[in-house]
Design a protein around this motif. Structure first.
Motif, PDB file in Angstrom:
ATOM      1  N   THR A   1      24.035  19.697  55.011  1.00  0.00           N
ATOM      2  CA  THR A   1      25.425  20.007  55.330  1.00  0.00           C
ATOM      3  C   THR A   1      25.946  18.892  56.209  1.00  0.00           C
ATOM      4  OG1 THR A   1      24.956  22.378  55.246  1.00  0.00           O
ATOM      5  CG2 THR A   1      27.004  21.714  56.299  1.00  0.00           C
TER       6      THR A   1
ATOM      7  N   ASN B   1      29.258  16.322  57.641  1.00  0.00           N
ATOM      8  CA  ASN B   1      30.644  16.385  58.063  1.00  0.00           C
ATOM      9  C   ASN B   1      31.526  15.974  56.895  1.00  0.00           C
ATOM     10  OD1 ASN B   1      32.529  16.956  60.021  1.00  0.00           O
ATOM     11  ND2 ASN B   1      32.581  14.884  60.824  1.00  0.00           N
ATOM     12  N   ARG B   2      32.520  16.800  56.570  1.00  0.00           N
ATOM     13  CA  ARG B   2      33.459  16.473  55.494  1.00  0.00           C
ATOM     14  C   ARG B   2      34.765  16.050  56.136  1.00  0.00           C
ATOM     15  NH1 ARG B   2      33.886  20.998  51.186  1.00  0.00           N
ATOM     16  NH2 ARG B   2      35.505  19.557  50.553  1.00  0.00           N
TER      17      ARG B   2
ATOM     18  N   LYS C   1      38.240  17.956  55.380  1.00  0.00           N
ATOM     19  CA  LYS C   1      38.481  19.259  56.012  1.00  0.00           C
ATOM     20  C   LYS C   1      38.748  19.040  57.492  1.00  0.00           C
ATOM     21  CE  LYS C   1      36.484  22.361  52.926  1.00  0.00           C
ATOM     22  NZ  LYS C   1      36.756  23.739  52.807  1.00  0.00           N
TER      23      LYS C   1
ATOM     24  N   LYS D   1      37.329  20.533  60.164  1.00  0.00           N
ATOM     25  CA  LYS D   1      36.062  20.358  60.893  1.00  0.00           C
ATOM     26  C   LYS D   1      34.998  21.151  60.153  1.00  0.00           C
ATOM     27  CE  LYS D   1      35.330  22.521  64.844  1.00  0.00           C
ATOM     28  NZ  LYS D   1      35.227  22.930  66.243  1.00  0.00           N
ATOM     29  N   THR D   2      33.890  20.526  59.858  1.00  0.00           N
ATOM     30  CA  THR D   2      32.803  21.240  59.192  1.00  0.00           C
ATOM     31  C   THR D   2      31.574  21.373  60.083  1.00  0.00           C
ATOM     32  OG1 THR D   2      32.151  19.170  58.140  1.00  0.00           O
ATOM     33  CG2 THR D   2      33.476  20.678  56.831  1.00  0.00           C
TER      34      THR D   2
ATOM     35  N   CYS E   1      26.644  23.519  61.302  1.00  0.00           N
ATOM     36  CA  CYS E   1      27.818  23.662  60.446  1.00  0.00           C
ATOM     37  C   CYS E   1      28.575  24.912  60.902  1.00  0.00           C
ATOM     38  CB  CYS E   1      27.433  23.753  58.972  1.00  0.00           C
ATOM     39  SG  CYS E   1      26.518  25.228  58.488  1.00  0.00           S
TER      40      CYS E   1
ATOM     41  N   TRP F   1      29.400  27.545  59.325  1.00  0.00           N
ATOM     42  CA  TRP F   1      28.786  28.783  58.853  1.00  0.00           C
ATOM     43  C   TRP F   1      27.600  29.175  59.736  1.00  0.00           C
ATOM     44  CZ3 TRP F   1      24.377  31.054  56.999  1.00  0.00           C
ATOM     45  CH2 TRP F   1      24.566  32.271  56.354  1.00  0.00           C
TER      46      TRP F   1
END
Length: 106
Positions: free
Chosen positions: A45, A47-48, A51, A53-54, A80, A82
């Motif tokens: 996972t 950092n995207r 978006k 903030k991931t 992340c 989630w």
């Protein structure tokens, strides 16, 4: 002066401070911009940038109860969104498993 980080305004000021942003960047770099929990499970996972903030920086020992560790790199980890929400039991949907009870196949 001891700051009460249970107060929303104090927490918000802390997370917007220049010192926190610098420490946050050091932790992200140290953890290779990956969620450490996902990495332990063999997932990736990252950092995207498309978006908001991931990835979050998590205080292993909570800021509210251990303010003296707020900048301690050994007390910080990259998670992340989630995994961070899961750790704090936030926004977790309950899985509703419906079972058929009117018929059995034995």
């Amino acid at each position: 002066m001891n700051t009460d980080y249970n107060d929303f305004k104090n927490r918000k000021a802390f997370y917007k401070s220049k010192q926190w942003r610098m420490v946050r960047l050091r932790v992200l770099k140290r953890d290779n911009y990956e969620c450490v929990n996902c990495r332990k499970e063999g997932k990736v996972t990252l950092n995207r940038f498309d978006k908001h903030k991931t990835l979050d920086i998590d205080h292993i020992k909570e800021l509210e109860t251990h303010p003296e560790l707020r900048y301690d790199l050994d007390n910080l980890q990259t998670l992340c969104i989630w995994c961070h929400n899961k750790k704090h039991n936030r926004y977790q949907k309950k899985i509703n498993k419906k079972r058929w009870t009117d018929e059995r196949w034995d």
